[in-house]
Each structure stands twice: as structure tokens, then as C-alpha cells.
Design a protein around this motif. Structure first.
Motif, PDB file in Angstrom:
ATOM      1  N   LYS A 197     -43.984  -4.277  28.817  1.00  0.00           N
ATOM      2  CA  LYS A 197     -44.143  -5.505  28.138  1.00  0.00           C
ATOM      3  C   LYS A 197     -45.527  -5.697  27.365  1.00  0.00           C
ATOM      4  O   LYS A 197     -45.556  -6.309  26.322  1.00  0.00           O
ATOM      5  CB  LYS A 197     -44.207  -6.439  29.556  1.00  0.00           C
ATOM      6  N   GLU A 198     -46.723  -5.145  27.760  1.00  0.00           N
ATOM      7  CA  GLU A 198     -47.916  -5.204  27.206  1.00  0.00           C
ATOM      8  C   GLU A 198     -47.771  -4.457  25.996  1.00  0.00           C
ATOM      9  O   GLU A 198     -48.480  -4.689  24.923  1.00  0.00           O
ATOM     10  CB  GLU A 198     -48.880  -4.437  28.237  1.00  0.00           C
ATOM     11  N   VAL A 199     -47.100  -3.201  25.900  1.00  0.00           N
ATOM     12  CA  VAL A 199     -46.806  -2.505  24.648  1.00  0.00           C
ATOM     13  C   VAL A 199     -46.226  -3.182  23.519  1.00  0.00           C
ATOM     14  O   VAL A 199     -46.494  -3.238  22.522  1.00  0.00           O
ATOM     15  CB  VAL A 199     -46.271  -1.314  24.876  1.00  0.00           C
ATOM     16  N   SER A 200     -44.977  -3.765  23.990  1.00  0.00           N
ATOM     17  CA  SER A 200     -44.643  -4.628  23.088  1.00  0.00           C
ATOM     18  C   SER A 200     -44.960  -5.821  22.671  1.00  0.00           C
ATOM     19  O   SER A 200     -45.224  -6.298  21.324  1.00  0.00           O
ATOM     20  CB  SER A 200     -43.039  -5.321  23.533  1.00  0.00           C
ATOM     21  N   LEU A 201     -46.053  -6.459  23.415  1.00  0.00           N
ATOM     22  CA  LEU A 201     -47.050  -7.445  22.980  1.00  0.00           C
ATOM     23  C   LEU A 201     -48.148  -7.038  22.038  1.00  0.00           C
ATOM     24  O   LEU A 201     -48.427  -7.586  20.990  1.00  0.00           O
ATOM     25  CB  LEU A 201     -47.696  -8.271  24.037  1.00  0.00           C
ATOM     26  N   PHE A 202     -48.329  -5.868  22.101  1.00  0.00           N
ATOM     27  CA  PHE A 202     -49.427  -5.394  21.356  1.00  0.00           C
ATOM     28  C   PHE A 202     -48.795  -4.970  19.755  1.00  0.00           C
ATOM     29  O   PHE A 202     -49.316  -5.131  18.718  1.00  0.00           O
ATOM     30  CB  PHE A 202     -50.164  -3.936  21.866  1.00  0.00           C
ATOM     31  N   LYS A 203     -47.354  -4.500  19.756  1.00  0.00           N
ATOM     32  CA  LYS A 203     -46.880  -4.355  18.554  1.00  0.00           C
ATOM     33  C   LYS A 203     -46.554  -5.779  17.924  1.00  0.00           C
ATOM     34  O   LYS A 203     -47.046  -5.658  16.634  1.00  0.00           O
ATOM     35  CB  LYS A 203     -45.456  -3.597  18.861  1.00  0.00           C
ATOM     36  N   SER A 204     -46.175  -6.890  18.598  1.00  0.00           N
ATOM     37  CA  SER A 204     -45.892  -7.954  17.750  1.00  0.00           C
ATOM     38  C   SER A 204     -47.357  -8.512  17.481  1.00  0.00           C
ATOM     39  O   SER A 204     -47.288  -9.330  16.385  1.00  0.00           O
ATOM     40  CB  SER A 204     -45.250  -9.165  18.775  1.00  0.00           C
ATOM     41  N   ILE A 205     -48.300  -8.296  17.983  1.00  0.00           N
ATOM     42  CA  ILE A 205     -49.874  -8.765  17.709  1.00  0.00           C
ATOM     43  C   ILE A 205     -50.070  -7.992  16.237  1.00  0.00           C
ATOM     44  O   ILE A 205     -50.490  -8.424  15.238  1.00  0.00           O
ATOM     45  CB  ILE A 205     -50.591  -8.602  18.570  1.00  0.00           C
ATOM     46  N   GLY A 264     -51.141 -12.636   9.493  1.00  0.00           N
ATOM     47  CA  GLY A 264     -50.641 -14.011   9.545  1.00  0.00           C
ATOM     48  C   GLY A 264     -51.433 -15.042  10.513  1.00  0.00           C
ATOM     49  O   GLY A 264     -51.979 -16.101  10.242  1.00  0.00           O
ATOM     50  N   TYR A 265     -52.023 -14.441  11.532  1.00  0.00           N
ATOM     51  CA  TYR A 265     -52.891 -15.153  12.489  1.00  0.00           C
ATOM     52  C   TYR A 265     -54.370 -15.224  11.786  1.00  0.00           C
ATOM     53  O   TYR A 265     -55.218 -16.296  12.153  1.00  0.00           O
ATOM     54  CB  TYR A 265     -53.242 -14.167  13.916  1.00  0.00           C
ATOM     55  N   MET A 266     -54.815 -14.428  11.191  1.00  0.00           N
ATOM     56  CA  MET A 266     -56.014 -14.529  10.497  1.00  0.00           C
ATOM     57  C   MET A 266     -56.382 -15.658   9.257  1.00  0.00           C
ATOM     58  O   MET A 266     -57.330 -15.766   8.604  1.00  0.00           O
ATOM     59  CB  MET A 266     -56.762 -13.369   9.974  1.00  0.00           C
ATOM     60  N   LYS A 267     -55.090 -16.268   8.679  1.00  0.00           N
ATOM     61  CA  LYS A 267     -55.066 -17.003   7.497  1.00  0.00           C
ATOM     62  C   LYS A 267     -55.844 -18.300   7.956  1.00  0.00           C
ATOM     63  O   LYS A 267     -56.579 -18.942   6.922  1.00  0.00           O
ATOM     64  CB  LYS A 267     -53.888 -17.163   7.135  1.00  0.00           C
ATOM     65  N   THR A 268     -55.703 -19.074   8.987  1.00  0.00           N
ATOM     66  CA  THR A 268     -56.305 -20.355   9.264  1.00  0.00           C
ATOM     67  C   THR A 268     -57.200 -20.121  10.573  1.00  0.00           C
ATOM     68  O   THR A 268     -56.907 -19.410  11.582  1.00  0.00           O
ATOM     69  CB  THR A 268     -55.440 -21.377   9.455  1.00  0.00           C
ATOM     70  N   PRO A 269     -58.225 -21.200  10.680  1.00  0.00           N
ATOM     71  CA  PRO A 269     -59.027 -21.037  11.876  1.00  0.00           C
ATOM     72  C   PRO A 269     -58.102 -21.423  13.006  1.00  0.00           C
ATOM     73  O   PRO A 269     -58.381 -20.773  14.311  1.00  0.00           O
ATOM     74  CB  PRO A 269     -60.017 -22.082  11.648  1.00  0.00           C
ATOM     75  N   SER A 270     -57.180 -22.415  12.924  1.00  0.00           N
ATOM     76  CA  SER A 270     -56.541 -22.792  14.092  1.00  0.00           C
ATOM     77  C   SER A 270     -55.575 -21.481  14.597  1.00  0.00           C
ATOM     78  O   SER A 270     -55.380 -21.426  16.007  1.00  0.00           O
ATOM     79  CB  SER A 270     -55.706 -24.021  14.009  1.00  0.00           C
ATOM     80  N   ARG A 311     -56.356 -18.566  13.969  1.00  0.00           N
ATOM     81  CA  ARG A 311     -57.276 -17.332  14.883  1.00  0.00           C
ATOM     82  C   ARG A 311     -57.451 -17.736  16.132  1.00  0.00           C
ATOM     83  O   ARG A 311     -57.776 -16.821  16.897  1.00  0.00           O
ATOM     84  CB  ARG A 311     -58.609 -17.384  13.882  1.00  0.00           C
ATOM     85  N   LYS A 312     -57.749 -18.867  16.296  1.00  0.00           N
ATOM     86  CA  LYS A 312     -58.114 -19.514  17.779  1.00  0.00           C
ATOM     87  C   LYS A 312     -56.924 -19.228  18.689  1.00  0.00           C
ATOM     88  O   LYS A 312     -56.849 -18.593  19.751  1.00  0.00           O
ATOM     89  CB  LYS A 312     -58.372 -21.096  17.964  1.00  0.00           C
ATOM     90  N   GLN A 313     -55.779 -19.347  18.200  1.00  0.00           N
ATOM     91  CA  GLN A 313     -54.276 -19.146  19.052  1.00  0.00           C
ATOM     92  C   GLN A 313     -54.372 -17.694  19.117  1.00  0.00           C
ATOM     93  O   GLN A 313     -54.052 -17.183  20.289  1.00  0.00           O
ATOM     94  CB  GLN A 313     -53.032 -19.660  18.186  1.00  0.00           C
ATOM     95  N   PHE A 314     -54.672 -16.913  18.096  1.00  0.00           N
ATOM     96  CA  PHE A 314     -54.702 -15.288  18.208  1.00  0.00           C
ATOM     97  C   PHE A 314     -55.745 -15.115  19.200  1.00  0.00           C
ATOM     98  O   PHE A 314     -55.132 -14.137  20.330  1.00  0.00           O
ATOM     99  CB  PHE A 314     -55.029 -14.853  16.959  1.00  0.00           C
ATOM    100  N   LEU A 315     -56.648 -15.453  19.401  1.00  0.00           N
ATOM    101  CA  LEU A 315     -57.712 -15.133  20.347  1.00  0.00           C
ATOM    102  C   LEU A 315     -57.255 -15.452  21.852  1.00  0.00           C
ATOM    103  O   LEU A 315     -57.554 -14.742  22.743  1.00  0.00           O
ATOM    104  CB  LEU A 315     -59.145 -15.762  19.945  1.00  0.00           C
ATOM    105  N   THR A 316     -56.726 -16.527  22.053  1.00  0.00           N
ATOM    106  CA  THR A 316     -56.166 -16.915  23.382  1.00  0.00           C
ATOM    107  C   THR A 316     -54.988 -16.193  23.696  1.00  0.00           C
ATOM    108  O   THR A 316     -54.945 -15.708  24.865  1.00  0.00           O
ATOM    109  CB  THR A 316     -55.958 -18.703  23.218  1.00  0.00           C
TER     110      THR A 316
END
Length: 107
Positions: free
Chosen positions: A3-11, A17-23, A25-30
Motif C-alpha cells: 500500500k505504501e509503495v503504491s502511494l509513493f509511486k502515485s506521488i 502537478g502538486y508543485m504548481k500552486t501553493p494550495s 503543495r500544502k495538500q501534497f505535504l499533508t
């Protein structure tokens, strides 16, 4: 763990895409923090299971060593008993010879 491996792959796939906007990025960090926390919890559980398994293995090894020592004592006792039986037979033979000798002398 898969499960963790698949999550890391999707990230990894969606990282740019996550790094384009501040919101985002915040969602990504969370999301990433949640994943790290989940991996840490999984790691702790696995470590606990490993320690429990090691403790059980140590108990079994101790029990096995005690049984091996008991077996050694048993074999030694059997060997000692056999030697004493042999000695007893020799003494009985000697007694029989002496009895025959004295019996033939007293006739």
C-alpha cells in the motif's frame, strides 16, 4: 507495505502537478506526512513482531539447550549403567570360578 509503495509511486507520478500552486503543495505535504506516519506505524508494528519472534526463538533455543543437556545426561547414565552391568558380570564370573575352585578342593 505494498500500500505504501503504491502511494509513493502515485506521488512520484503526480509530483510536478502538486508543485504548481501553493494550495496543491500544502495538500501534497499533508498527504506526504500522512504517508510517512503510516509507514512509521507499519515499521513499528513490524519491529514489535520481530522482537516478539526473536524472544520466542530465544525461548525455544533455551528449551532446546535444556533438552540437549538432559539427553547428554541420559546417554551418560545409560553408558555408566552398561559399564556397571559389565563389571557385575565379570564379578559374577569370578565368584563362580572361585566357588568351583573351592568346591573341587573340598571334595
Amino acid at each position: 507495505m505494498s500500500k505504501e509503495v503504491s502511494l509513493f509511486k502515485s506521488i512520484q507520478e503526480d509530483f510536478s502537478g502538486y508543485m504548481k500552486t501553493p494550495s496543491s503543495r500544502k495538500q501534497f505535504l499533508t498527504s506526504f506526512k500522512a504517508i510517512v506516519d503510516g509507514v512509521s506505524q507499519s515499521s513499528e508494528k513490524v519491529s514489535e513482531k520481530l522482537e516478539a519472534s526473536k524472544a520466542k526463538l530465544d525461548q525455544h533455543n533455551d528449551k532446546m539447550q535444556k533438552l540437549i543437556e538432559k539427553q547428554r545426561k541420559y546417554y551418560k547414565a545409560v553408558k555408566d549403567f552398561q559399564e556397571e552391568c559389565n563389571r557385575n558380570e565379570q564379578l559374577e564370573d569370578r565368584i563362580d570360578r572361585l566357588r568351583r575352585k573351592y568346591a573341587s578342593q573340598n571334595r
